[in-house]
Design an enzyme around this catalytic site. Structure first.
Site, PDB file in Angstrom:
ATOM      1  N   HIS A 151      28.688 -19.548  36.857  1.00 30.77           N
ATOM      2  CA  HIS A 151      28.456 -19.238  35.439  1.00 30.77           C
ATOM      3  C   HIS A 151      26.985 -19.349  35.081  1.00 30.77           C
ATOM      4  O   HIS A 151      26.469 -18.592  34.273  1.00 30.77           O
ATOM      5  CB  HIS A 151      29.226 -20.214  34.549  1.00 30.77           C
ATOM      6  N   GLU A 204      40.739  10.180  48.538  1.00 34.51           N
ATOM      7  CA  GLU A 204      40.265   8.978  49.231  1.00 34.51           C
ATOM      8  C   GLU A 204      40.986   8.747  50.548  1.00 34.51           C
ATOM      9  O   GLU A 204      40.887   7.679  51.131  1.00 34.51           O
ATOM     10  CB  GLU A 204      40.339   7.749  48.314  1.00 34.51           C
ATOM     11  N   ASP A 224      37.462   4.166  50.053  1.00 38.90           N
ATOM     12  CA  ASP A 224      38.663   4.275  50.885  1.00 38.90           C
ATOM     13  C   ASP A 224      38.557   5.437  51.847  1.00 38.90           C
ATOM     14  O   ASP A 224      39.073   5.370  52.958  1.00 38.90           O
ATOM     15  CB  ASP A 224      39.905   4.426  50.005  1.00 38.90           C
ATOM     16  N   CYS A 233      33.216   8.738  42.853  1.00 38.93           N
ATOM     17  CA  CYS A 233      33.296   7.475  42.113  1.00 38.93           C
ATOM     18  C   CYS A 233      33.302   6.255  43.036  1.00 38.93           C
ATOM     19  O   CYS A 233      33.466   5.141  42.569  1.00 38.93           O
ATOM     20  CB  CYS A 233      34.494   7.455  41.181  1.00 38.93           C
TER      21      CYS A 233
HETATM   22  C1  PEP Z   1      37.318   4.283  46.339  1.00 36.60           C
HETATM   23  O1  PEP Z   1      38.204   4.021  47.154  1.00 36.60           O
HETATM   24  O2  PEP Z   1      36.233   4.819  46.643  1.00 36.60           O
HETATM   25  C2  PEP Z   1      37.512   3.971  44.911  1.00 36.60           C
HETATM   26  C3  PEP Z   1      36.641   4.350  44.001  1.00 36.60           C
HETATM   27  O3  PEP Z   1      38.586   3.220  44.574  1.00 36.60           O
HETATM   28  P1  PEP Z   1      38.673   1.639  44.806  1.00 36.60           P
HETATM   29  O4  PEP Z   1      37.322   1.153  45.203  1.00 36.60           O
HETATM   30  O5  PEP Z   1      39.167   1.073  43.520  1.00 36.60           O
HETATM   31  O6  PEP Z   1      39.689   1.545  45.908  1.00 36.60           O
HETATM   32 MG    MG Z   2      40.205   3.537  46.482  1.00 35.53          MG
END
Ligand code: PEP
Ligand code: MG
Length: 613
Positions: free
Chosen positions: A221, A469, A493, A540
């Site tokens: 913290h 993914e 992933d 993402c």
């Molecule tokens: C990913 O797998 O790239 C993703 C964005 O999902 P997470 O990291 O939540 O598995």
């Molecule tokens: Mg993922």
């Protein structure tokens, strides 16, 4: 990140010249927790430990001892109340960090296990109040730390909270004064054995140049508070208090973790340059907030944020994100014994959608299983049998299709929030077009049911997208594109499944390489499948937040990146220095390569050019 103390061997003494009594420059390395450079005099302040030897009481003293404890509790509550009243003068981020912590402290000073246990120990074991409090706090901390949970930092924090309240009660029980930080002179570097989050809350970032302590780590913290306050800080710097002398000049670098005591001319000059460079960089990044993410030849790129918990919302606003590209909804399902119902989900989504004030929010339905936290197994989300290989088992969308009631509640809550702002829905761990079709059937059924009930569901339902993914989804992207309204490429992933390397397994971490040609080719195939249909596609995963990878991603045709909010300014800076046709040329060069090492070299050297520009 490592949270233990830095290695004492890292202390290097550099004799200035053999000038006898002259103090020498000493360089100490600790854990960098809040970026920035501080130059100023040392102000060391240590807190006298409370003298509280283990003590037993006579049977006749039990009531008096319990009364003493009650008084210490009242005093502690007052002190925390005072701290709470200071909250409004702290920066918003610091308030967000401290408020729940202070609430947790107040709860522990109510009818808590700590106090019930301490009272019991006074009665049953005839212990003095301070001994009882310390024993009970240690027993609780031991139980917390013994829990099986990958979030070690979280467990350490919770154990630390219990110990902190015990420490406060003990000081109050023994009438040991707390240290005052009021007299720290303006511009000084505060040096201490340890700093509690409550101490950190009393620091005025406008007056204190920096903080360096012997104890503490990056995830506690205190560290979070110091970052939120924007005070350059280094924690866990072994040997610091022994060598620091009040009033001596010091230099601290909160980005690298170096503390230089009594710096020589060279070190001082270097620190002054770094200080000026840091200030320039900060101003530049702050200015970027309002500037568009557009390349030199006018191509717009959408920069969105990934959100894991609502507490990150203020950061998203500060970073200048154009919406949320990935709202991971797992937080709603964690650390609870039952499932969040439609209403509870609606409340959470409403808070987020309203905070985004018209910017789009992409809500990913529950991505449970695999390496994700399985804490809620007891709640009945997870299958009783995860299978011999959970990463390949009933997880993500597969689990939701097997348990459609989970998907229905989530779809309904998202459809209901759609009238408050633009939303999209994202399906995790897709491998097959039929899965998207099946999910869409459920989605449309839920929409029809809501409409029958008179709920104002938009005529055109929010878009339903697929995460790309898995290699299966990437290679079947042309077929999945016919079923989905948009793609979000989850490179975390995708790299794991393509390379058969567990993303959370340190033993094989050296093989985890999102720039591996196999991963890049899958990304390229999926991106092109989407672009052929003029379908939106974003990245993402963590790759999306790495400024060095921006030329490659833009060159592959990506125009939307979603990332940790803090990465946005640097990614935007990279975009604003790039030309799209250069990026396309660069991507072609990379995609011609088949040697992972050559790709690394190419991408990293291009990234360095970018950083220097
Ligand atoms: C990913 O797998 O790239 C993703 C964005 O999902 P997470 O990291 O939540 O598995
Ligand atoms: Mg993922």
């Amino acid at each position: 990140m490592k949270t233990d103390k830095a290695d004492t061997k890292s202390i290097a003494e550099t004799p200035r010249k053999a000038t006898g009594r002259k103090p020498r420059e000493i360089v100490i390395r600790g854990i960098p927790v809040a970026p920035g450079i501080a130059i100023g005099p040392v102000y060391d302040t240590s807190e006298e430990p409370a003298e509280a030897p283990r003590r037993r009481i006579a049977e006749g003293q039990v009531e008096a001892e319990k009364q003493r404890l009650a008084e210490a509790v009242t005093l502690s509550r007052k002190q925390i109340g005072k701290l709470k009243s200071r909250l409004s003068v702290l920066p918003e981020e610091a308030q967000e960090e401290l408020e729940p912590l202070l609430d947790a402290y107040v709860m522990m000073l109510g009818n808590s296990r700590l106090l019930r246990g301490a009272r019991k120990r006074i009665e049953a074991e005839l212990l003095a109040a301070e001994t009882a409090v310390q024993d009970e706090a240690e027993a609780i901390a031991t139980i917390i730390l013994a829990q099986k949970d990958d979030d070690r930092a979280g467990l350490n924090r919770r154990a630390g909270e219990v110990r902190e309240i015990a420490r406060r009660l003990t000081r109050n029980l023994t009438a040991t004064p707390f240290r005052s930080l009021k007299e720290v002179p303006e511009g000084a570097i505060l040096v201490a054995e340890e700093l509690t989050p409550a101490d950190a809350a009393l620091l005025d970032p406008a007056r204190i140049a920096g903080v360096a302590t012997e104890e503490g780590g990056a995830d506690g913290h205190t560290a979070i508070m110091l970052r939120a306050l924007g005070i350059p800080s280094v924690l866990g710097a072994s040997g610091l208090t022994e060598s620091a002398v009040r009033g001596d000049q010091a230099v601290l670098d909160g980005s690298t973790g170096f503390v230089v005591l009594r710096p020589g001319e060279k070190a001082l000059e270097k620190a002054k340059d770094s200080l000026a460079a840091f200030a320039r960089e900060r101003t530049k990044l702050a200015k970027l907030r309002r500037l568009p993410a557009v390349t030199t030849d006018g191509e717009h790129v959408e920069l969105q944020a990934n959100l894991e918990i609502p507490a990150e919302l203020p950061l998203i606003a500060q970073a200048g994100a154009q919406g949320i590209g990935l709202l991971r909804t797992e937080f709603l399902f964690m650390n609870r014994e039952d499932l969040p119902d439609e209403e509870a989900q609606l409340a959470a989504y409403t808070q987020i959608v309203e905070a985004m004030a018209g910017d789009p929010v992409t809500i990913r339905v529950l991505d449970w299983g695999g390496e994700k936290d399985m804490e809620a197994q007891a709640s009945g989300i997870a299958p009783t049998h995860a299978g011999p290989n959970p990463a390949l088992g009933l997880r993500g969308l597969r689990l939701l299709l097997k348990r459609p009631e989970l998907l229905e509640a989530q779809f309904a809550a998202i459809l209901r929030v759609a009238e408050r702002g633009p939303v999209r829905i994202l399906l995790p761990l897709v491998t097959n077009p039929a899965e998207v079709r099946e999910a869409r059937e459920i989605y449309e059924r839920v929409a029809r049911r809501l409409r029958r009930k008179g709920v104002g569901v938009p005529e055109k339902l929010p878009d339903l997208g697929a995460m790309i993914e898995t290699p299966g989804a990437a290679l079947a992207a042309d077929a999945i594109a016919l079923e989905a309204d948009f793609f979000a490429i989850g490179t975390n992933d995708l790299a794991m499944y393509t390379l058969a390397v567990d993303r959370a397994e340190s033993e094989v971490a050296h093989l985890y390489d999102p720039l591996h040609p196999a991963v890049l080719r899958l990304m390229q195939f999926a991106t092109e499948a989407a672009l052929r249909l003029r379908m939106p596609v974003s990245v993402c995963g963590e790759m999306g937040g790495n400024p060095r990878l921006v030329p490659l991603l833009l060159g592959l045709g990506i125009r939307c990146l979603s990332m940790n909010a803090s990465a946005i300014p640097r990614v935007k800076q990279a975009i604003r220095s790039l030309d799209i046709s250069d990026c396309a040329r660069f991507a072609r060069r990379v995609m011609e390569q088949s040697d992972p090492e050559r790709i690394q070299e190419l991408v990293m050297s291009q990234g360095q050019v970018l950083e220097k520009s």
